[in-house]
Scaffold this motif. Structure first.
Motif, PDB file in Angstrom:
ATOM      1  N   GLU A 268      37.284  43.247  36.420  1.00 51.92           N
ATOM      2  CA  GLU A 268      38.387  42.465  35.896  1.00 51.92           C
ATOM      3  C   GLU A 268      39.291  41.938  37.013  1.00 51.92           C
ATOM      4  OE1 GLU A 268      40.230  40.357  33.114  1.00 51.92           O
ATOM      5  OE2 GLU A 268      38.467  41.630  32.760  1.00 51.92           O
ATOM      6  N   GLN A 269      39.533  42.751  38.030  1.00 49.80           N
ATOM      7  CA  GLN A 269      40.405  42.325  39.127  1.00 49.80           C
ATOM      8  C   GLN A 269      39.832  41.101  39.839  1.00 49.80           C
ATOM      9  OE1 GLN A 269      40.736  45.098  42.408  1.00 49.80           O
ATOM     10  NE2 GLN A 269      42.698  44.261  43.090  1.00 49.80           N
ATOM     11  N   GLN A 272      40.302  37.983  37.633  1.00 49.30           N
ATOM     12  CA  GLN A 272      41.673  37.486  37.696  1.00 49.30           C
ATOM     13  C   GLN A 272      41.932  36.723  38.996  1.00 49.30           C
ATOM     14  OE1 GLN A 272      44.207  40.889  37.065  1.00 49.30           O
ATOM     15  NE2 GLN A 272      43.586  41.153  34.922  1.00 49.30           N
ATOM     16  N   GLU A 275      40.384  33.321  38.615  1.00 49.11           N
ATOM     17  CA  GLU A 275      41.164  32.476  37.707  1.00 49.11           C
ATOM     18  C   GLU A 275      42.422  31.915  38.369  1.00 49.11           C
ATOM     19  OE1 GLU A 275      41.858  34.980  34.366  1.00 49.11           O
ATOM     20  OE2 GLU A 275      39.803  34.812  33.599  1.00 49.11           O
ATOM     21  N   SER A 276      42.906  32.552  39.416  1.00 53.64           N
ATOM     22  CA  SER A 276      44.118  32.079  40.092  1.00 53.64           C
ATOM     23  C   SER A 276      43.850  30.875  40.993  1.00 53.64           C
ATOM     24  CB  SER A 276      44.745  33.204  40.920  1.00 53.64           C
ATOM     25  OG  SER A 276      43.979  33.471  42.088  1.00 53.64           O
TER      26      SER A 276
END
Length: 426
Positions: A268-269, A272, A275-276
């Motif tokens: 998940e990290q 994320q 996605e940034s």
């Protein structure tokens, strides 16, 4: 040692990686989902040449790019436009790339004394620290800490943001100034790289010659990178509509960053972090007319945010009857769903309000890059570290692309060189 490397994507990062790997004694194979190479620096083949549908400019200071061009014996180059023409406050303003006293005075009138001083300090900082402006260490990390809490519109004069800075943010990443952070801008600014060039015979010819030197499977998308016990064990490759498992110990992903989660089940990290990193869609329209549209004084126009058009230029300085319309920015994105005919009608109408098109159109081609141009994001160094730390934890996996060393073809090849070096040293 296993010398096979399976490369996903036949854009500049993928084919460049294949070129460097082959020179180091490896046997790369490249998988490309489309029917031709180039990716977002691609082309449309015509009976009498090419329409260039993406990135085409480069600097002779890009050593890795010029290494490939020299290896391929492609060395007929054209120079690029001598000036920027920017619409500011409803008027077309001209700034020579090599600015003299007249241009400096005019800029001070157009963006104000504060804006001019800010721009001068920005360029000076870029030139002084250009070798330290990367997202791994050095000055850019300091800039992130000081500025990345807000976009450039919160730090610099409004007229400067709407004029020269918007030109760079739109051309480089399809982003508006309010979507751009100072660390991104400093990293991508083209100052200090020398004059930009293009190939006389188009970027399309470059990619076709480069691809012909390697084992490339076109129309062959990779659906998954198979990882077992933190090691690459293979790829799921789709051939003629059927998925096949291909055993592999080394895989190199050269797709845009936002496509990597489709290939690997990520923590998940890492998702994320990916996605940034923003990618903004654009459309590029090539059109040819019976008579010249541009002239010796004006060969490119940067539009302001009241237009759907972002930037337009002559395809070459000696082809003033050709126009490359770029639909970009917030307003431009609203028009990307229009039909091809409506999109070029819109582009011609807006362009003609500045520089009249008094000639019949001969032919045109529309290319939508819905996956977008990489515009990075706030505190990009943190996102890059998370992504690279994960890749480094997987034996036999490497990445290369526009989100690592910079958005242009030279920077993509720098990331390719690093990936190849890691394979060589493994």
């Amino acid at each position: 040692m296993d010398k096979g490397v399976h490369i996903v994507g036949a854009g500049i990062s993928g084919l460049g990686s294949a070129h460097f790997l082959k020179k180091n004694g490896f046997s790369p194979i490249v998988y490309e989902s489309e029917s031709q190479p180039g990716g977002r620096a691609g082309y449309e083949k015509l009976n009498d040449g090419f329409f260039e549908t993406g990135g085409k400019n480069f600097s002779e200071s890009w050593t890795h790019f010029m290494e490939i061009a020299n290896d391929l014996k492609i060395n007929e180059l054209d120079t690029q436009h001598h000036a920027f023409n920017i619409i500011m406050q409803g008027k077309l303003k001209t700034f020579r790339k090599k600015m003299g006293l007249t241009e400096v005075v005019n800029m001070m009138k157009d963006v104000g004394v504060i804006g001019s001083l800010q721009f001068k300090r920005m360029i000076s900082y870029k030139l002084k620290h250009k070798d330290q402006l990367n997202f791994d260490e050095g000055k850019l990390i300091e800039i992130e800490k000081a500025y990345d809490h807000a976009p450039i519109t919160e730090h610099f004069h409004k007229k400067l943001c709407k004029g020269p800075l918007r030109m760079f943010s739109i051309i480089m990443g399809g982003a508006e100034p309010e979507e751009t952070y100072y660390s991104n801008l400093l990293h991508l600014l083209p100052f200090g790289v020398g004059s930009l060039r293009t190939f006389s015979n188009s970027i399309g010819n470059f990619f076709e010659v480069l691809a012909a030197n390697h084992d490339v499977e076109f129309n062959t998308p990779v659906r998954k990178i198979v990882i077992e016990d933190n090691k690459v064990s293979g790829l799921m490759v789709e051939r003629q509509g059927k998925q096949e498992f291909v055993a592999a110990r080394h895989a190199l992903i050269t797709l845009p960053l936002h496509q990597i989660p489709n290939l690997i089940d990520l923590p998940e990290q890492v998702k994320q972090a990916i996605e940034s990193v923003r990618y903004f869609p654009v459309a590029l329209i090539n059109a040819e007319y019976e008579a010249d549209i541009f002239n010796e004084q004006c060969q490119s126009i940067m539009f302001d945010d009241s237009y759907h058009l972002g930037h337009c230029s002559a395809n070459r300085s000696y082809k003033l009857n050709s126009v490359r319309f770029t639909i970009a920015g917030k307003k431009g994105r609203e028009a990307l769903q229009l039909s091809d005919e409506k999109l070029i009608d819109l582009a011609e109408t807006e362009f003609s309000s500045v520089l009249p098109i008094n000639s019949a159109r001969v032919r045109y081609h529309v290319k939508r890059h819905m996956g977008g141009l990489c515009a990075y994001g706030a505190h990009h160094s943190k996102a890059k570290k998370v992504i690279c730390d994960y890749v480094n934890s997987i034996q036999g996996l490497e990445i290369a692309g526009d989100y690592l060393e910079g958005h242009n073809m030279g920077a993509c090849l720098s990331s390719a060189k690093k990936a190849v070096s890691n394979f060589v040293q493994a």
